[in-house]
Design a protein around this motif. Sequence first.
Motif, PDB file in Angstrom:
ATOM      1  N   UNK A  67      34.311 -33.449 -42.765  1.00  0.00           N
ATOM      2  CA  UNK A  67      33.364 -34.466 -43.541  1.00  0.00           C
ATOM      3  C   UNK A  67      33.495 -35.765 -42.919  1.00  0.00           C
ATOM      4  N   UNK A  68      34.568 -36.073 -42.299  1.00  0.00           N
ATOM      5  CA  UNK A  68      34.942 -37.397 -41.675  1.00  0.00           C
ATOM      6  C   UNK A  68      33.713 -37.514 -40.724  1.00  0.00           C
ATOM      7  N   UNK A  69      33.669 -36.226 -39.766  1.00  0.00           N
ATOM      8  CA  UNK A  69      32.651 -36.343 -38.739  1.00  0.00           C
ATOM      9  C   UNK A  69      31.230 -35.911 -39.131  1.00  0.00           C
ATOM     10  N   UNK A  70      31.107 -35.904 -40.389  1.00  0.00           N
ATOM     11  CA  UNK A  70      29.625 -35.769 -41.080  1.00  0.00           C
ATOM     12  C   UNK A  70      28.927 -34.551 -40.697  1.00  0.00           C
ATOM     13  N   UNK A  71      29.781 -33.343 -40.469  1.00  0.00           N
ATOM     14  CA  UNK A  71      29.271 -32.067 -40.196  1.00  0.00           C
ATOM     15  C   UNK A  71      29.161 -31.327 -41.501  1.00  0.00           C
ATOM     16  N   UNK A  72      29.698 -31.718 -42.558  1.00  0.00           N
ATOM     17  CA  UNK A  72      29.634 -31.101 -43.759  1.00  0.00           C
ATOM     18  C   UNK A  72      29.561 -32.087 -44.762  1.00  0.00           C
ATOM     19  N   UNK A  73      29.170 -31.466 -46.150  1.00  0.00           N
ATOM     20  CA  UNK A  73      29.007 -32.655 -47.223  1.00  0.00           C
ATOM     21  C   UNK A  73      29.629 -31.856 -48.196  1.00  0.00           C
ATOM     22  N   UNK A  74      30.511 -32.437 -49.184  1.00  0.00           N
ATOM     23  CA  UNK A  74      31.072 -32.000 -50.472  1.00  0.00           C
ATOM     24  C   UNK A  74      30.524 -32.737 -51.670  1.00  0.00           C
ATOM     25  N   UNK A  75      30.395 -31.915 -52.810  1.00  0.00           N
ATOM     26  CA  UNK A  75      30.115 -32.368 -53.841  1.00  0.00           C
ATOM     27  C   UNK A  75      30.965 -31.830 -55.123  1.00  0.00           C
ATOM     28  N   UNK A  76      31.266 -32.327 -56.082  1.00  0.00           N
ATOM     29  CA  UNK A  76      31.971 -31.854 -57.106  1.00  0.00           C
ATOM     30  C   UNK A  76      30.968 -31.095 -57.973  1.00  0.00           C
ATOM     31  N   UNK A  77      31.573 -30.011 -58.646  1.00  0.00           N
ATOM     32  CA  UNK A  77      30.744 -29.213 -59.666  1.00  0.00           C
ATOM     33  C   UNK A  77      30.926 -30.099 -61.138  1.00  0.00           C
ATOM     34  N   UNK A  78      29.611 -30.378 -61.438  1.00  0.00           N
ATOM     35  CA  UNK A  78      29.486 -31.161 -62.852  1.00  0.00           C
ATOM     36  C   UNK A  78      30.457 -30.430 -64.026  1.00  0.00           C
ATOM     37  N   UNK A  79      30.055 -29.451 -64.341  1.00  0.00           N
ATOM     38  CA  UNK A  79      30.759 -28.416 -65.261  1.00  0.00           C
ATOM     39  C   UNK A  79      32.140 -28.366 -65.107  1.00  0.00           C
ATOM     40  N   UNK A  80      32.689 -28.654 -63.772  1.00  0.00           N
ATOM     41  CA  UNK A  80      34.157 -28.359 -63.751  1.00  0.00           C
ATOM     42  C   UNK A  80      34.617 -29.225 -62.468  1.00  0.00           C
ATOM     43  N   UNK A  81      35.009 -30.448 -62.668  1.00  0.00           N
ATOM     44  CA  UNK A  81      35.429 -31.588 -61.643  1.00  0.00           C
ATOM     45  C   UNK A  81      36.686 -30.994 -60.788  1.00  0.00           C
ATOM     46  N   UNK A  82      36.993 -29.900 -61.169  1.00  0.00           N
ATOM     47  CA  UNK A  82      38.188 -29.502 -60.382  1.00  0.00           C
ATOM     48  C   UNK A  82      37.581 -28.508 -58.957  1.00  0.00           C
ATOM     49  N   UNK A  83      36.611 -28.278 -59.238  1.00  0.00           N
ATOM     50  CA  UNK A  83      35.856 -27.403 -58.281  1.00  0.00           C
ATOM     51  C   UNK A  83      34.912 -28.238 -57.407  1.00  0.00           C
ATOM     52  N   UNK A  84      34.644 -27.782 -56.186  1.00  0.00           N
ATOM     53  CA  UNK A  84      33.802 -28.596 -55.457  1.00  0.00           C
ATOM     54  C   UNK A  84      32.939 -27.620 -54.418  1.00  0.00           C
ATOM     55  N   UNK A  85      31.710 -27.881 -54.099  1.00  0.00           N
ATOM     56  CA  UNK A  85      30.766 -27.220 -53.245  1.00  0.00           C
ATOM     57  C   UNK A  85      30.592 -27.959 -51.769  1.00  0.00           C
ATOM     58  N   UNK A  86      30.430 -27.017 -50.830  1.00  0.00           N
ATOM     59  CA  UNK A  86      30.462 -27.541 -49.571  1.00  0.00           C
ATOM     60  C   UNK A  86      29.266 -26.935 -48.973  1.00  0.00           C
ATOM     61  N   UNK A  87      28.527 -27.696 -48.198  1.00  0.00           N
ATOM     62  CA  UNK A  87      27.313 -27.316 -47.308  1.00  0.00           C
ATOM     63  C   UNK A  87      27.212 -28.082 -45.949  1.00  0.00           C
ATOM     64  N   UNK A  88      26.644 -27.371 -45.168  1.00  0.00           N
ATOM     65  CA  UNK A  88      26.744 -28.001 -43.623  1.00  0.00           C
ATOM     66  C   UNK A  88      25.535 -29.016 -43.583  1.00  0.00           C
ATOM     67  N   UNK A  89      25.653 -29.968 -43.103  1.00  0.00           N
ATOM     68  CA  UNK A  89      24.705 -31.168 -42.762  1.00  0.00           C
ATOM     69  C   UNK A  89      23.821 -31.016 -41.944  1.00  0.00           C
ATOM     70  N   UNK A  90      22.732 -31.874 -41.658  1.00  0.00           N
ATOM     71  CA  UNK A  90      21.840 -31.524 -40.456  1.00  0.00           C
ATOM     72  C   UNK A  90      22.649 -31.905 -39.007  1.00  0.00           C
ATOM     73  N   UNK A  91      23.651 -32.746 -39.165  1.00  0.00           N
ATOM     74  CA  UNK A  91      24.556 -32.905 -37.793  1.00  0.00           C
ATOM     75  C   UNK A  91      25.091 -31.848 -37.665  1.00  0.00           C
TER      76      UNK A  91
END
Length: 167
Positions: free
Chosen positions: A86-110
């Motif tokens: 995430x620091x290298x901006x190779x992935x992006x994380x977001x919290x799941x709105x229905x459960x803020x203990x969970x997060x989703x991860x996706x690869x970025x364009x970089x």
Amino acid sequence: MPTPKSSKTATVPIRDFSRSLPMSLLRARESVMRHFRPSLRAHGLTEQQWRILRALTSHGEVEVTELAGIAYLLGPSLSRILRDLETRRLIKRRLVKSDLRRSMVMITAKGLQLIDAVAPSSEAIYAEIARRFGASKLGDLQEMLHLLESSLLTMPVATEIIDESEA
């Protein structure tokens, strides 16, 4: 790597170490990975970081605990690796709105650009492995490994060591 033979070897009721399935798999993995590591290092990646990026490339956005299973990484290691990616901006994380203990991860364009940069070297290594081992045998090996994995999914896992002296 051959080991020196002792003049005095113990006779134990267990298969020969050279026929140990876990050791055979580890030796084969190491034999394969030693060809991929230099390319990964040249692109500033560890094996684990590469596994995560490849998993995200194949699976899209994934929940963190699911990603741990897909990439065969323990939670604490995954957390550290995700932080680095995430620091290298190779992935992006977001919290799941229905459960803020969970997060989703996706690869970025970089991250996808990095995959594109590593892919030619990776595919060249695969091509050389297929040439040396045989493309058909490589396909058979991968199929057999998938079959082994799936056949062991329902096998009970021993959860405690049984002391035969107590039996």
